[in-house]
Structures are given as structure tokens and as C-alpha cells.
Design a protein around this motif. Structure first.
Motif, mmCIF file in Angstrom:
data_model
loop_
_atom_site.group_PDB
_atom_site.id
_atom_site.type_symbol
_atom_site.label_atom_id
_atom_site.label_comp_id
_atom_site.label_asym_id
_atom_site.label_seq_id
_atom_site.Cartn_x
_atom_site.Cartn_y
_atom_site.Cartn_z
ATOM 1 N N GLY A 168 44.756 29.438 0.257
ATOM 2 C CA GLY A 168 44.547 28.746 1.525
ATOM 3 C C GLY A 168 43.298 29.156 2.273
ATOM 4 O O GLY A 168 43.141 28.842 3.462
ATOM 5 N N LYS A 169 42.357 29.806 1.600
ATOM 6 C CA LYS A 169 41.120 30.256 2.265
ATOM 7 C C LYS A 169 40.329 29.081 2.830
ATOM 8 O O LYS A 169 39.877 29.113 3.977
ATOM 9 N N SER A 170 40.148 28.037 2.005
ATOM 10 C CA SER A 170 39.360 26.877 2.453
ATOM 11 C C SER A 170 40.058 26.133 3.586
ATOM 12 O O SER A 170 39.414 25.676 4.538
ATOM 13 N N GLU A 207 21.490 28.292 8.910
ATOM 14 C CA GLU A 207 21.450 29.741 8.731
ATOM 15 C C GLU A 207 22.769 30.224 8.124
ATOM 16 O O GLU A 207 23.852 29.878 8.608
ATOM 17 N N ARG A 208 22.672 31.035 7.072
ATOM 18 C CA ARG A 208 23.865 31.523 6.383
ATOM 19 C C ARG A 208 23.791 33.041 6.191
ATOM 20 O O ARG A 208 24.091 33.576 5.123
ATOM 21 N N PHE A 209 23.399 33.715 7.243
ATOM 22 C CA PHE A 209 23.250 35.165 7.249
ATOM 23 C C PHE A 209 23.861 35.704 8.531
ATOM 24 O O PHE A 209 23.652 35.143 9.605
ATOM 25 N N ALA A 210 24.660 36.778 8.432
ATOM 26 C CA ALA A 210 25.297 37.321 9.630
ATOM 27 C C ALA A 210 25.738 38.762 9.393
ATOM 28 O O ALA A 210 25.880 39.211 8.253
ATOM 29 N N LYS A 211 25.982 39.468 10.486
ATOM 30 C CA LYS A 211 26.511 40.832 10.415
ATOM 31 C C LYS A 211 28.027 40.764 10.231
ATOM 32 O O LYS A 211 28.710 40.009 10.932
ATOM 33 N N LEU A 212 28.554 41.539 9.291
ATOM 34 C CA LEU A 212 29.989 41.524 9.022
ATOM 35 C C LEU A 212 30.744 42.232 10.141
ATOM 36 O O LEU A 212 30.426 43.374 10.497
ATOM 37 N N LYS A 213 31.775 41.555 10.674
ATOM 38 C CA LYS A 213 32.570 42.120 11.768
ATOM 39 C C LYS A 213 33.963 42.536 11.311
ATOM 40 O O LYS A 213 34.478 43.574 11.737
ATOM 41 N N SER A 214 34.593 41.716 10.447
ATOM 42 C CA SER A 214 35.956 42.043 10.024
ATOM 43 C C SER A 214 36.302 41.319 8.725
ATOM 44 O O SER A 214 35.617 40.367 8.318
ATOM 45 N N ILE A 215 37.365 41.782 8.093
ATOM 46 C CA ILE A 215 37.839 41.206 6.829
ATOM 47 C C ILE A 215 39.326 40.941 6.946
ATOM 48 O O ILE A 215 40.089 41.771 7.474
ATOM 49 N N ILE A 216 39.762 39.779 6.451
ATOM 50 C CA ILE A 216 41.198 39.541 6.323
ATOM 51 C C ILE A 216 41.511 39.134 4.886
ATOM 52 O O ILE A 216 40.731 38.442 4.237
ATOM 53 N N ILE A 217 42.620 39.632 4.413
ATOM 54 C CA ILE A 217 43.188 39.155 3.158
ATOM 55 C C ILE A 217 44.288 38.184 3.542
ATOM 56 O O ILE A 217 45.241 38.554 4.246
ATOM 57 N N PHE A 218 44.116 36.935 3.123
ATOM 58 C CA PHE A 218 44.993 35.875 3.614
ATOM 59 C C PHE A 218 45.833 35.286 2.488
ATOM 60 O O PHE A 218 45.357 35.111 1.365
ATOM 61 N N GLU A 219 47.075 34.958 2.851
ATOM 62 C CA GLU A 219 47.988 34.307 1.901
ATOM 63 C C GLU A 219 48.833 33.300 2.663
ATOM 64 O O GLU A 219 49.555 33.664 3.596
ATOM 65 N N THR A 229 49.629 36.592 6.682
ATOM 66 C CA THR A 229 50.287 35.516 5.943
ATOM 67 C C THR A 229 51.075 34.648 6.915
ATOM 68 O O THR A 229 51.653 35.147 7.887
ATOM 69 N N GLY A 230 51.047 33.344 6.668
ATOM 70 C CA GLY A 230 51.759 32.412 7.533
ATOM 71 C C GLY A 230 51.436 30.982 7.173
ATOM 72 O O GLY A 230 50.599 30.709 6.298
ATOM 73 N N ASP A 231 52.107 30.061 7.836
ATOM 74 C CA ASP A 231 51.882 28.631 7.633
ATOM 75 C C ASP A 231 50.757 28.181 8.566
ATOM 76 O O ASP A 231 50.959 28.041 9.769
ATOM 77 N N ILE A 232 49.572 27.929 7.984
ATOM 78 C CA ILE A 232 48.424 27.603 8.841
ATOM 79 C C ILE A 232 48.492 26.186 9.403
ATOM 80 O O ILE A 232 47.656 25.810 10.226
ATOM 81 N N HIS A 233 49.480 25.408 8.971
ATOM 82 C CA HIS A 233 49.672 24.087 9.561
ATOM 83 C C HIS A 233 50.589 24.157 10.779
ATOM 84 O O HIS A 233 50.807 23.158 11.461
ATOM 85 N N ASN A 234 51.120 25.346 11.035
ATOM 86 C CA ASN A 234 51.966 25.582 12.196
ATOM 87 C C ASN A 234 51.087 26.069 13.342
ATOM 88 O O ASN A 234 50.386 27.070 13.227
#
Length: 305
Positions: free
Chosen positions: A149-151, A203-215, A286-291
Motif C-alpha cells: 500500500g505504499k503507492s 525537484e526530487r531532492f530533499a533532506k530525510l526527516k523520518s522513515i515509516i514501514i507501512f503495511e 499498519t491500518g486501513d488507509i481508506h478509513n
């Protein structure tokens, strides 16, 4: 030996110039897959050539033996052919290959190998990840298994002012990320299709702020938890690090004089991954992103980092 007239086409990438060489009638090999992008900072000014359809005399290699059987990379199969490579070039010939065949091999193999080869050479990480920038221009890295569900999450976040820097291929180095403007695969229950790269040279360059592992899941329950470094490293090696996720180990090892030299670079990749994960917050969501309620919680979590 067959001789064809080649024309060259140029793309700017985080590593410099990617030069595509192909017959004029095959100009559209890369157009459906890779779009233009701006990078206010680049990692190098390297020139790398990918040539399609020009006969060569490849040396014996694992990948060439697989190509001869039509086994291209992982689960990707197609026409038999030949492949030769070095640190600054890749040459692919498919037997009776047409435009569509070369477009598939560019996406399924050539682009992946190019980005991983350059990352190895320049102490960067090639990640299979969706990357977005927030309203302040900082980057959020979303990593997950295929079909997690990343996209879809990126589409939802776009509605709240987030901009997609990359859907699939992200480069990380020294606290910054570079996104590749590529087509986007959309899955449904029984089929899939591709949305072309953005026509805008953004522009497709930026400083990384955070990471999530999503499901994603279809449960109304939303769950989040911070990840310790060991769990995060193991997950990203399996599902986010291009070298492992795309099974490019054999290809990259053949660019070095010995397996020991390759292992040294591979160990450096592990060090860079550990350094990245120690520099920014990382959580599992993790969760239902349509909710709508779940989406509100995801937004709050992301913006509170």
C-alpha cells in the motif's frame, strides 16, 4: 556481426548522466518508464551508457548465462539474449527483440542495475521505497513489502500537501534522498497497469526527516510502534535494499576483481544503512488507509516527528 545505427538520449540522474543508446525506431524504449527530474545537488557527474540492440562479444558471466535462457532477473523472464557490463556501461541484445521487449528489460533489469552500480561506487544506498516531501521540503521514506500500500498511501498524502519524489527507486546518501521520476504500477485484484512518469521536471531532492514501514490492512484497528534498529535493518535488507530485494548480488560482484572486494563494499552498504536508521525516527504503521480515522492518525504520527 549485425551493425545498426545508434542514437543517444540523455537523462539527468542523482549520479550524473544516464545515456541511452538505441536505434532511432526504438527511441520510446525508456520514455514510458523514466521521466525528467531536477536535482539541485547531485552525488557525482558520472556518465553511464546503456545500449540496446547492438551486438557485442560479452564475457562469460552468471547473468549472461541466464539471459541466454531468457531468465532476466528474479521472476522476470522473456526473450533469450546477451548482456555485458562494466562499472560505466551495460549492453543488452535480445533475440528478435522489439520495442516492448526492450522497454520491459529496461525497467525489470537495466535501471535497477544502473542505480545499484552507481550507489555501490559512490557510498550511497539504492532503496526500493516511496519517498515524499512535506510542506517544509523534508522527506518521508515509506518502505514496505510489495503490494503493502505504499503507492496508495502516497496518493492519500498528496491530498494533504505532500509531494511524491519517487514511487519505487530512491537514493540515500549523507542524510539526503534523491527520487527517480518513473512510471507507477497500479495493482487491482486481477490485473495491473502503469501510469507514465510525471511530465513535469520537478525537484526530487530533499533532506530525510523520518522513515515509516507501512503495511495496509482492512481492519478498523490502527497500530503503530517504534522499531529498534535490529528489526528495522532486517526488514529493510529483505524488502527495501535494492541489492537484496532485486537479487543483484551476482551482477554487482562481477564488477569487482574478487569476491572479497565485493564483500568489502557490501559491508559498507550495511554500515550506511545502520547510519541512516540511527539518524532519523523510524516506526511501523499498519491500518486501513481508506478509513478516514486511520488516515488522520497516520498524518498526525508523521507530522509529529
Amino acid at each position: 556481426m549485425k551493425t545498426i545505427q545508434l542514437e543517444s538520449y540523455y537523462y539527468q540522474t542523482p549520479f550524473g548522466q544516464l545515456i541511452i543508446n538505441c536505434a532511432q525506431e526504438n527511441r520510446a524504449i525508456t520514455d514510458p518508464v523514466l521521466g525528467e527530474a531536477n536535482y539541485k545537488k547531485t552525488i557525482s557527474n558520472t556518465k553511464y551508457n546503456i545500449t540496446f540492440g547492438a551486438d557485442s562479444s560479452p564475457k562469460s558471466s552468471y547473468r549472461n548465462s541466464q539471459f541466454a535462457k531468457g531468465l532476466h532477473l528474479g521472476h522476470h523472464i522473456g526473450l533469450p539474449g546477451q548482456v555485458s557490463m562494466s562499472t560505466d556501461m551495460l549492453n543488452i541484445v535480445l533475440k528478435n527483440g522489439c520495442l516492448n521487449d526492450y522497454t520491459k528489460i529496461f525497467w525489470n533489469y537495466a535501471l535497477k542495475l544502473y542505480l545499484s552500480t552507481m550507489s555501490f561506487q559512490h557510498s550511497a544506498l539504492h532503496l526500493k521505497a516511496t519517498t515524499l516531501s512535506d510542506k517544509n521540503g523534508n522527506a518521508l521514506l515509506v518502505i514496505g513489502k510489495g503490494g503493502s500500500g505504499k503507492s496508495t498511501l502516497a496518493e492519500k498524502l498528496n491530498l494533504f500537501g505532500y509531494k511524491t519524489l519517487s514511487n519505487t527507486h530512491t537514493i540515500y546518501k549523507d542524510g539526503y534522498v534523491w527520487g527517480m521520476n518513473t512510471w507507477i504500477r497500479k495493482r487491482s485484484e486481477n490485473s495491473q497497469h502503469y501510469i507514465p512518469p510525471s511530465p513535469l521536471k520537478t525537484e526530487r531532492f530533499a533532506k530525510l526527516k523520518s522513515i515509516i514501514i507501512f503495511e495496509k490492512n482492512e481492519s478498523p484497528e490502527y497500530h503503530e510502534e517504534p522499531l529498534n534498529i535490529e528489526h528495522a535493518i532486517n526488514f529493510i535488507i529483505q524488502f527495501g535494499l535494492a541489492t537484496c530485494n532485486y537479487d543483484l548480488k551476482e551482477d554487482l560482484s562481477e564488477l569487482f576483481e574478487s569476491s572479497l572486494e565485493y564483500l568489502s563494499h557490501s559491508q559498507r552498504e550495511y554500515f550506511l544503512l545502520t547510519k541512516m536508521l540511527n539518524s532519523v525516527p523510524i516506526k511501523y504503521l499498519t491500518g486501513d488507509i481508506h478509513n478516514n480515522s486511520t488516515l488522520d492518525k497516520i498524518l498526525y504520527n508523521i507530522e509529529s516527528n
